[in-house]
Design a protein around this motif. Structure first.
Motif, short mmCIF file in Angstrom:
data_model
loop_
_atom_site.label_atom_id
_atom_site.label_comp_id
_atom_site.label_asym_id
_atom_site.label_seq_id
_atom_site.Cartn_x
_atom_site.Cartn_y
_atom_site.Cartn_z
N LEU A 96 0.89 -1.36 0.08
CA LEU A 96 0.01 -0.04 -0.11
C LEU A 96 0.83 1.16 0.04
CD1 LEU A 96 -3.31 0.37 2.03
CD2 LEU A 96 -1.45 2.12 2.40
N GLY A 97 0.38 2.14 -0.58
CA GLY A 97 1.37 3.60 -0.43
C GLY A 97 0.36 4.40 -1.35
N VAL A 98 1.19 5.25 -2.26
CA VAL A 98 0.71 6.47 -3.05
C VAL A 98 1.12 6.23 -4.51
CG1 VAL A 98 0.98 7.96 -1.11
CG2 VAL A 98 2.76 7.50 -2.68
N ARG A 99 0.57 7.16 -5.25
CA ARG A 99 0.92 7.36 -6.86
C ARG A 99 1.65 8.57 -6.87
NH1 ARG A 99 0.45 4.32 -11.97
NH2 ARG A 99 -0.46 2.46 -10.50
N VAL A 100 2.75 8.42 -7.46
CA VAL A 100 3.82 9.43 -7.63
C VAL A 100 3.59 10.08 -9.16
CG1 VAL A 100 5.72 8.37 -8.19
CG2 VAL A 100 6.10 10.76 -7.30
N GLU A 101 3.50 11.21 -9.38
CA GLU A 101 3.33 11.87 -10.68
C GLU A 101 4.45 12.93 -11.04
OE1 GLU A 101 -0.79 12.90 -13.02
OE2 GLU A 101 -0.35 14.11 -11.53
N HIS A 102 5.05 12.59 -12.02
CA HIS A 102 6.00 13.73 -12.54
C HIS A 102 5.93 14.14 -13.99
CE1 HIS A 102 8.56 11.35 -9.86
NE2 HIS A 102 9.40 12.37 -9.62
N PRO A 103 6.25 15.25 -14.37
CA PRO A 103 6.38 15.56 -15.92
C PRO A 103 6.97 14.62 -16.93
CG PRO A 103 6.99 17.51 -14.66
CD PRO A 103 6.94 16.30 -13.62
N GLN A 141 -14.91 5.17 -0.30
CA GLN A 141 -13.36 4.69 -0.27
C GLN A 141 -12.64 5.75 -1.45
OE1 GLN A 141 -13.96 1.04 -2.43
NE2 GLN A 141 -14.84 0.05 -1.14
N GLN A 142 -11.57 6.11 -1.10
CA GLN A 142 -10.71 6.59 -2.12
C GLN A 142 -9.50 5.80 -2.63
OE1 GLN A 142 -10.68 8.93 -3.92
NE2 GLN A 142 -8.35 9.09 -4.57
N VAL A 143 -9.36 5.84 -3.89
CA VAL A 143 -8.28 4.73 -4.36
C VAL A 143 -8.06 5.27 -5.78
CG1 VAL A 143 -7.69 2.24 -5.21
CG2 VAL A 143 -9.59 2.64 -3.30
N VAL A 144 -6.51 5.23 -5.78
CA VAL A 144 -6.06 5.61 -7.23
C VAL A 144 -5.29 4.57 -7.96
CG1 VAL A 144 -5.71 8.16 -6.71
CG2 VAL A 144 -4.00 6.52 -5.93
N ASN A 145 -5.34 4.67 -9.09
CA ASN A 145 -4.39 3.74 -10.02
C ASN A 145 -4.03 4.39 -11.12
OD1 ASN A 145 -3.51 1.22 -11.28
ND2 ASN A 145 -4.84 -0.01 -9.55
N GLY A 146 -3.17 3.64 -12.18
CA GLY A 146 -2.67 4.42 -13.22
C GLY A 146 -3.07 3.61 -14.62
N GLY A 198 2.78 3.86 -9.08
CA GLY A 198 2.50 3.67 -7.75
C GLY A 198 3.61 3.33 -7.17
N ILE A 199 3.81 3.72 -5.79
CA ILE A 199 5.06 3.70 -5.00
C ILE A 199 4.51 2.86 -3.63
CG2 ILE A 199 7.12 4.47 -3.68
CD1 ILE A 199 7.01 4.78 -6.68
N ALA A 200 4.74 1.66 -3.57
CA ALA A 200 3.95 0.76 -2.28
C ALA A 200 5.01 0.23 -1.63
CB ALA A 200 3.10 -0.27 -3.09
N VAL A 201 4.55 0.09 -0.42
CA VAL A 201 5.20 -0.47 0.96
C VAL A 201 4.46 -1.83 1.11
CG1 VAL A 201 5.79 -0.11 3.39
CG2 VAL A 201 5.87 1.78 1.65
N GLN A 238 4.37 14.99 -7.30
CA GLN A 238 3.06 15.18 -6.52
C GLN A 238 2.93 13.72 -6.15
OE1 GLN A 238 1.05 19.07 -7.12
NE2 GLN A 238 0.28 17.74 -8.49
N LEU A 239 2.46 13.61 -4.80
CA LEU A 239 1.85 12.44 -4.43
C LEU A 239 0.61 12.28 -4.35
CD1 LEU A 239 4.46 11.61 -1.52
CD2 LEU A 239 4.79 11.28 -4.17
N LEU A 240 -0.35 11.44 -4.90
CA LEU A 240 -1.97 11.37 -4.66
C LEU A 240 -2.02 9.96 -3.87
CD1 LEU A 240 -1.27 12.65 -7.33
CD2 LEU A 240 -3.50 12.59 -8.00
N ALA A 241 -3.11 9.93 -3.04
CA ALA A 241 -3.48 8.77 -2.26
C ALA A 241 -4.79 8.42 -2.51
CB ALA A 241 -3.53 9.37 -0.78
N VAL A 242 -4.83 7.05 -2.33
CA VAL A 242 -4.13 6.13 -1.91
C VAL A 242 -3.91 5.07 -2.94
CG1 VAL A 242 -5.88 5.30 -0.55
CG2 VAL A 242 -3.63 4.68 0.35
N GLU A 243 -2.65 4.54 -2.94
CA GLU A 243 -2.60 3.38 -3.93
C GLU A 243 -2.54 2.16 -3.05
OE1 GLU A 243 -1.53 3.66 -7.28
OE2 GLU A 243 -1.32 1.50 -7.66
#
Ligand SMILES: Cc1cc2nc3c(=O)[nH]c(=O)nc-3n(C[C@H](O)[C@H](O)[C@H](O)COP(=O)(O)OP(=O)(O)OC[C@H]3O[C@@H](n4cnc5c(N)ncnc54)[C@H](O)[C@@H]3O)c2cc1C
Length: 505
Positions: free
Chosen positions: A263-270, A324-329, A343-346, A445-450
């Protein structure tokens, strides 16, 4: 006669067909076909490692189904039309078994309206969303087609099946093949037509709520209207978001096990920034695809890893119910959005939660998703924080643009996430920046939650027969049962389960 040659090409050579022919020494009457390619950008001299077939061109062997069903073919009920369920259905046909596919969601053609409503009205239909509906979670995914394990089965059979139903034949040669969301729904609909043409059936908007179980044997299922659907065997391929199925097992006292997940977050870059880091400057962007990355680290006693990296992609709201709040790509075939996300997950195991309850990790996942929903103001906006602010443990006063298909809202993710997750992520990001200089930047930026990386629960099955230990005739299958992660491995598990069913007939 053909011969295979292993050879490296620079990106410039790769795009020059005449030079490519000269380099492999092809005679005038010989064809040249690249059958496998891996882009290697670890060093400044970027190369494609290729396997090239030179000689008489071979035609791809299209997927064929030989057995036209007889009217007495045994009925195999397949619950869930995700990759596991669809490939199980195709395999049943090869064995002369009649697949009856029941799916809680709608056909791909109808499902897209419910998906659009999620972004437009922020309403999630619990039976038709980014995860539920024909094609399962795989339909509106990125369609990255690789599995880490080569032991799971014939990957090329899965790829050939996709090609036979409309995927670009290039997926057969790329080490990291990718279909794209825009192509997947057509492919899934074409697979359904094949299954129906050869005698299979589909029942949409049919949610399984119970199993017909008698004296340790499963004879079918019961749907939400109380209809009984009978069959010789049941393949249960409901995916990792079908929490009502886990609750059914709990209520009926059937065995379940906790399964480590992440479980973790989704990181977004240009995307441009990721291209520059990975391709050592701006020079190659014109010739090469949008760059990807794959990162791992050990941090605070946990594994931290990038997951489902989407070059040129967007971030989607992947909740399967209200609250529920869930993100994916995901990304389209051309991967042409200006964002790179991952996704960056632990890793999370039962020891982290301190409970041996089989549903403890599911409860943990639910709590984090509910907290993220609440942090967004009780809606599916994505709680968001700049990566630099997350590391400094301060709320972002401003946010940048995002490819999230919804709204983003500034939120202190360092407080929102459970402490061991937040700490592991912080250490992991610092380690990633040492491997990929520039990964930590104000633009990230980090978006929650993955949180839907894999199943937090396993439905056990016998190693030899693949049946549940207490329920003969029930074949737990795919990602939701805990035997796969991703499209290809789920498809392979579907094939395995259909093979196991045929052995019992
Ligand atoms: C946005 C997104 C992007 C992704 N990107 C990738 C990617 O690029 N590459 C990759 O390999 N993987 C990706 N994945 C993961 C991949 O989609 C899953 O690993 C895969 O779909 C799992 O296959 P499955 O058949 O086991 O389960 P699922 O695909 O989850 O299918 C399960 C099906 O069962 C149905 N169902 C559930 N409960 C019931 C019930 N009670 N009765 C009847 N039907 C039911 C569901 O509606 C669903 O259609 C992505 C997932 C998402 C959400």
């Amino acid at each position: 006669m053909t011969r295979q040659i292993q050879i490296d090409f620079t990106p410039e050579e790769y795009h020059d067909a005449a030079l490519l022919r000269r380099r492999v020494g092809a005679a005038a009457d010989e064809s040249v076909r690249i059958v496998r390619r891996t882009l290697d950008c670890r060093r400044r001299n970027i190369v494609y490692h290729c396997t090239v077939e030179v000689g008489v061109e071979e035609v791809l062997d299209n997927q064929r189904i030989h057995n036209i069903l007889t009217s007495v073919a045994p009925r195999v009920l397949i619950v869930g039309a995700g990759p596991a369920g669809l490939f199980a259905a195709l395999r049943c046909l090869e064995h002369g078994l009649r697949p009856i596919v029941v799916e809680r969601g709608k056909s791909v053609e109808e499902r897209k309206y419910d998906i659009a409503r999620i972004t437009r009205e922020k309403i999630v239909d619990p039976d038709s969303n980014w995860c539920f509906g024909e094609g399962g979670a795989g339909t509106y995914s990125d369609g990255k087609l690789y599995t880490r394990s080569t032991k799971r089965g014939d990957i090329s059979k899965v790829l050939r099946t996709f090609v036979a139903h409309g995927a670009d034949p290039d997926i057969m040669l790329d080490a990291h093949a990718h279909i794209g969301t825009d192509r997947l729904s057509g492919i899934i609909a074409s697979m359904r037509r094949t299954i129906e043409e050869y005698g299979g059936e589909f029942h949409f908007s049919t949610r399984v709520e119970d199993l017909l179980a008698q004296e340790g044997s499963v004879k079918g299922v019961v749907d939400q209207h109380g209809n009984r659907i009978e069959a010789t065997a049941v393949i249960l391929a409901t995916g990792h978001s079908a929490r009502d199925i886990y609750e059914l097992f709990r209520r009926r006292g059937w065995q379940l096990e906790a399964k480590p997940f992440a479980l973790g977050v989704r990181v977004e870059h240009p995307q441009e920034l990721i291209n520059e880091i990975q391709y050592h400057g701006k020079g190659y962007s014109r010739l090469l695809p949008p760059a990807a990355y794959s990162l791992t680290a050990q941090a605070a006693g946990h594994g931290v890893f990038s997951f489902c990296m989407c070059p040129g992609g967007v971030i989607v709201p992947a909740a399967t119910a209200g609250g529920q709040q869930v993100v994916n790509g995901m990304s389209n075939s051309r991967r042409n959005s200006p964002y790179a996300n991952s996704g960056i997950a632990v890793t999370v195991s039962p020891e982290d939660i301190g409970s041996d309850d089989p549903l403890a990790l599911l409860r943990f996942q639910q709590q984090v998703e509910a907290a993220a929903y609440h942090a967004a103001g009780d809606c599916i906006d994505a709680p968001t924080q700049r990566l630099v602010d997350f590391l400094k443990r301060r709320t972002s006063s401003t946010l940048g643009k995002s490819g999230y298909m919804g709204d983003i809202v500034s939120s202190p993710l360092h407080e929102l996430l459970p402490p061991f997750i937040a700490e592991s992520l912080a250490q992991g990001f610092r380690a990633f920046d040492r491997k990929m200089k520039g990964f930590i930047t104000r633009e990230a930026q980090l978006l929650a939650v993955e949180s839907r990386t894999s199943s937090p629960v396993r439905i056990p099955r016998d190693r030899a027969t693949l049946q549940h230990p207490q329920l003969r005739g029930l074949y737990p299958c795919g990602e939701g049962a805990g035997y796969a992660g991703g499209i290809v491995s789920s498809a392979l598990d579907g094939i395995r389960c259909a093979d196991a069913v045929s052995l019992q007939m």
